[in-house]
Design a protein around this motif. Structure first.
Motif: not given
Length: 284
Positions: A3, A6, A48, A60, A62, A66, A102, A104
């Protein structure tokens, strides 16, 4: 799962649609109403290790999570979900964008921080051949930690197996809706357990022909935390048992039949969790 956080950015938060609630089939009761309410969330929940710091933040998602979100549950853009970090933090948000690698996740609120339950039982077990099942059920029953115990009659635990057990714990944590992930400690030689027993207020060790665990609980002081100690298939040696009892452990029996390591662990853990819960309810 990887993860990446942002910085907060504007998102069309109102576009996220509610999905039909995913309900629990079973869960253990909590002594904290706040913890209980948060752990019963109706949205799909995923792990996460990093969460958005505030509303509007994006992470993010993944890897395995995901895959589970998009391939297994068929979630897509604008679906609402929850993320948790296994340390008590939980955040609601929605899937903002999905690509081949992945997705968002954008936060719809600030993270909630939920305190751990007051009941803290720590399991020390000389693992047999069903370690996956043992740690899975300890997670579901609310154990705070599990430590593989190395005794004179038990086998060692490989590093690869410890990695697998960690994945089992994470899967069980999600399934039973825990917000605090159970800790898996490295294997410990029994000599290292004696000082821990000495410092603990409450320690139970399963032993054949000992007083029934219910009798021991009824005559014990009211404690909701302590140690749960289970020996190997061949049981502890007389020396090992004597040293634990001398350090302060209470030997307890689990019925008339000889139990496997994992069965004895579940029987003792289930009894202690129900007893702890009844103690909390009677004092509230």
């Amino acid at each position: 799962m990887q993860a990446v956080v942002w910085g907060p950015r504007l998102a069309n938060l109102s576009s996220c649609s509610w999905r039909k609630a995913f309900h629990l089939r079973a869960f253990s009761s909590s002594t904290s109403s706040d913890y209980s309410n948060q752990s019963r969330g109706g949205l799909p929940r995923f792990y996460s290790h990093v969460l958005p710091p505030s509303k509007g933040g994006v992470v993010r998602v993944e890897g395995d999570e995901f895959w589970h979100m998009t391939r297994v549950l068929r979630l897509s853009t604008n679906d609402r979900v929850e993320l948790f970090n296994g340390k008590g933090s939980l955040i609601e948000g929605c899937i903002q964008r999905v690509d081949h690698a992945g997705l968002d996740f954008v936060a719809l609120e600030d993270p909630k921080l939920v305190s751990p339950q007051t009941v803290q039982w720590h399991v020390f077990a000389a693992f047999g051949g069903r370690a996956d099942w043992l740690v899975e059920k300890c997670t579901e029953l609310g154990a705070s930690s599990v430590t593989p115990l190395l005794t004179e009659r038990s086998v060692t635990i490989s590093e690869n197996r410890m990695d697998r057990l960690q994945r089992v714990i994470l899967a069980a944590t999600k399934q039973c809706q825990r917000l605090h992930e159970m800790t898996l400690h490295p294997p410990m030689k029994i000599a290292g357990l004696f000082p821990i027993v000495l410092q603990s207020k409450f320690s139970f060790v399963a032993a054949a022909e000992a007083i029934p665990v219910i009798s021991a609980l009824n005559s014990s002081r009211k404690e909701s935390s302590g140690l749960v100690i289970i020996g190997p298939e061949g049981d502890f040696t007389e020396k090992e048992m004597n040293m634990m009892v001398e350090a302060g452990a209470i030997a307890v029996g689990l019925g008339p039949h000889r139990l496997r390591v994992e069965t004895a662990t579940m029987a003792l853990m289930a009894t202690l969790m129900l007893w702890s819960d009844s103690q909390e309810q009677s004092t509230s």
